[in-house]
Design an enzyme around this catalytic site. Structure first.
Site, PDB file in Angstrom:
ATOM      1  N   HIS A 173       0.838  -1.195   0.000  1.00 21.99           N
ATOM      2  CA  HIS A 173       0.000   0.000   0.000  1.00 21.99           C
ATOM      3  C   HIS A 173       0.876   1.248   0.000  1.00 21.99           C
ATOM      4  CE1 HIS A 173      -3.447   2.547   0.835  1.00 21.99           C
ATOM      5  NE2 HIS A 173      -2.666   3.199   1.688  1.00 21.99           N
ATOM      6  N   ASP A 232     -14.706   3.653   8.074  1.00 20.07           N
ATOM      7  CA  ASP A 232     -13.654   4.564   7.621  1.00 20.07           C
ATOM      8  C   ASP A 232     -14.172   5.474   6.513  1.00 20.07           C
ATOM      9  OD1 ASP A 232     -10.885   5.574   7.212  1.00 20.07           O
ATOM     10  OD2 ASP A 232     -11.208   4.639   5.267  1.00 20.07           O
ATOM     11  N   ARG A 240     -14.013  13.749   8.244  1.00 21.06           N
ATOM     12  CA  ARG A 240     -12.702  14.368   8.539  1.00 21.06           C
ATOM     13  C   ARG A 240     -12.350  15.390   7.476  1.00 21.06           C
ATOM     14  NH1 ARG A 240      -9.026   9.516   8.443  1.00 21.06           N
ATOM     15  NH2 ARG A 240      -7.357  11.036   8.657  1.00 21.06           N
ATOM     16  N   SER A 259      -7.105   4.678   9.640  1.00 18.97           N
ATOM     17  CA  SER A 259      -7.895   4.704   8.412  1.00 18.97           C
ATOM     18  C   SER A 259      -7.267   3.777   7.361  1.00 18.97           C
ATOM     19  CB  SER A 259      -7.955   6.155   7.904  1.00 18.97           C
ATOM     20  OG  SER A 259      -8.348   6.209   6.570  1.00 18.97           O
ATOM     21  N   LYS A 293      -8.505  -0.624   6.319  1.00 21.83           N
ATOM     22  CA  LYS A 293      -8.817  -1.130   4.980  1.00 21.83           C
ATOM     23  C   LYS A 293      -7.853  -2.247   4.581  1.00 21.83           C
ATOM     24  CE  LYS A 293      -8.728   3.139   3.751  1.00 21.83           C
ATOM     25  NZ  LYS A 293      -8.867   4.540   3.472  1.00 21.83           N
TER      26      LYS A 293
HETATM   27  N1  URA Z   1      -5.444   7.706   3.163  1.00 17.29           N
HETATM   28  C1  URA Z   1      -6.427   7.072   3.846  1.00 17.29           C
HETATM   29  O1  URA Z   1      -6.936   6.043   3.425  1.00 17.29           O
HETATM   30  N2  URA Z   1      -6.822   7.619   5.014  1.00 17.29           N
HETATM   31  C2  URA Z   1      -6.281   8.735   5.546  1.00 17.29           C
HETATM   32  O2  URA Z   1      -6.675   9.150   6.611  1.00 17.29           O
HETATM   33  C3  URA Z   1      -5.261   9.373   4.816  1.00 17.29           C
HETATM   34  C4  URA Z   1      -4.861   8.829   3.613  1.00 17.29           C
END
Ligand code: URA
Length: 435
Positions: free
Chosen positions: A82, A161, A168, A183, A187
């Site tokens: 990622h 999220d 956010r 966050s 995932k």
């Molecule tokens: N990418 C994400 O998936 N979440 C965040 O909070 C910042 C970048």
């Protein structure tokens, strides 16, 4: 439990328990806790922070708010990769087939681009016929058969999220390390891999502008991964200029194909190998990083990674021939050269500005609903440290709308910073965090 009491507790700097965090997240997902209370809590977290236990509890509560993928039908150790997001980042397109060519299963969930950063799904859709909409069975079948499949992230992956991120975004609570780490990791953990390699971007084109903040985020994410029982490694890499030379969907795909043919730009390949060696060791295909690197170099030299990519494109509806000869990929009607009027060295290229220029040219989305021009983008001819002569081209803008190309021109020129002095080479890999 009363939500108001929990907001007050955090406001006063006390840590929340796992039970309290689980209550807050499930209440927010069901709608029992409204946006205004969650906004107040998020702001309190921004000011008071969260400790490691709270951050892990938040991550796991968000992971468990939706489907957690079961990849047990796929044989072998699944290693996910990622990136925290950057400009010109086509690493996955190069790395996934390299790793898959070594027999490590790549079962990847990816997203679309938003704002000045691109997304792997948009890039792959440059291949006519290609689709990332696969059923769970097709996904598993493809990975077992050819070691590689990429699917679009479903709406049911960490839905907490999704809802929190949108909140956010409009309450100025994105830039808090525990919130960012939880966050991303919620995932990744929901996507079901056995091990995770994180590319934490650092520099003006990244979320984390300096090495210290990137290090804090990397440590936090590695701790979360380990706490959730997954081997996790983070590599902090440079995003003080775009990665590689191409920015924009089809341009990046063409650059990735060049890389798989052995002609990748040096900075891109440095990042590809740095992440790749970690994946190969975690995937059990090498005992040391040095051995892993020689395996990765071999799949480029013998073209097996290129053939793997073609096999993957074909398996998801595209044509292998478009990998070997990418003439059918989207193109742009107009090109505009950005010229330099002085002989100097390139000191810096503000990655975020190049990302914005590419977005203006048509390659990016301002909102999730915007359509994008897959042929648009920027091709950089001069990178950090290069010497530019008066009249030479710094970059070419690709667009299907001449007005957009003209609009992007000033942004590209403004992104370049020059110096009369020769520049020191900077390493792409700043640090490796193994926990
Ligand atoms: N990418 C994400 O998936 N979440 C965040 O909070 C910042 C970048």
């Amino acid at each position: 439990m009363l939500t108001c009491d929990l907001i007050k507790k955090k406001k006063e700097g006390f840590p929340l328990t796992t039970e309290e965090i689980t209550y807050l997240i499930s209440g927010y997902v069901t709608g029992a806790i409204p946006d205004y209370q969650m906004s107040a809590l998020l702001m309190a977290i921004c000011f008071r922070g969260m400790n490691q236990e709270e951050t892990l509890a938040l991550t796991l509560a968000m992971r468990d708010s939706g489907e957690v993928l079961d990849l047990s039908g796929i044989s072998g150790s699944k290693v996910d990769k990622h990136s925290t997001g950057g400009v010109g980042d086509k690493t996955s397109l190069v790395l996934a087939p390299m790793v898959a060519a070594l027999g490590i299963p790549v079962a990847k969930m990816s997203g679309r681009g938003l704002g000045h950063t691109g997304g792997t799904i948009d890039k792959l859709e440059c291949f006519p016929g290609f689709s990332c909409t696969l059923s769970g069975e097709q996904f598993t079948e493809n990975v077992n058969r050819i070691q590689m499949a990429i699917m679009e992230q479903t709406n049911n992956l960490a839905p907490a999220d999704k809802k929190l991120y949108a909140l956010r975004d409009v309450t100025a609570t994105v830039d808090q390390v525990s919130l960012i780490a939880s966050s991303i990791m919620s995932k990744k953990l929901a996507a079901g891999a056995d091990a995770i390699v994180l590319d934490v971007k650092c520099g003006n084109g990244a979320f984390m502008k300096n090495e210290e903040n990137a290090g804090t985020l990397a440590n936090e994410m590695v701790r979360i991964g380990r706490g959730a029982g997954k081997e996790t490694v983070a590599v902090i890499t440079d995003m003080d200029q775009p990665l590689g030379n191409a920015v924009g969907n089809a341009l990046e795909v063409k650059e990735a194909i060049l890389a798989l043919n052995g002609f990748g730009p040096a900075d891109l390949m440095e990042v590809v190998y740095a992440l790749g060696v970690q994946m190969v060791v975690l995937g059990g295909r090498a005992k040391s990083l040095t051995e892993a690197e020689s395996h990765l170099k071999e799949v480029i030299a013998n073209k097996s990674a290129l053939y793997k990519f073609a096999e993957f494109v074909e398996a998801q509806g595209g044509k292998a021939a478009d990998v070997f000869n990418p003439v059918h990929l989207p193109t742009a009607t107009y090109t505009l050269e950005v010229k330099q009027r002085e002989s100097v060295y390139v000191r810096r290229i503000l990655a975020e500005e190049i990302g914005r220029a590419s977005l203006i040219a048509g390659a990016g989305r301002l909102t999730k609903e915007s359509t994008i021009d897959l042929g648009a983008g920027i091709l950089l001819h001069k990178k950090r440290g290069n010497y530019v002569r008066d009249g030479e081209s710094l970059a070419t803008i690709y667009a299907n709308d001449l007005e957009k190309a003209k609009e992007a021109y000033g942004k590209v020129l403004g992104a370049y910073e020059f110096s009369g002095e020769e520049q020191k080479e900077q390493p792409m890999v700043k640090k490796i965090v193994t926990g």
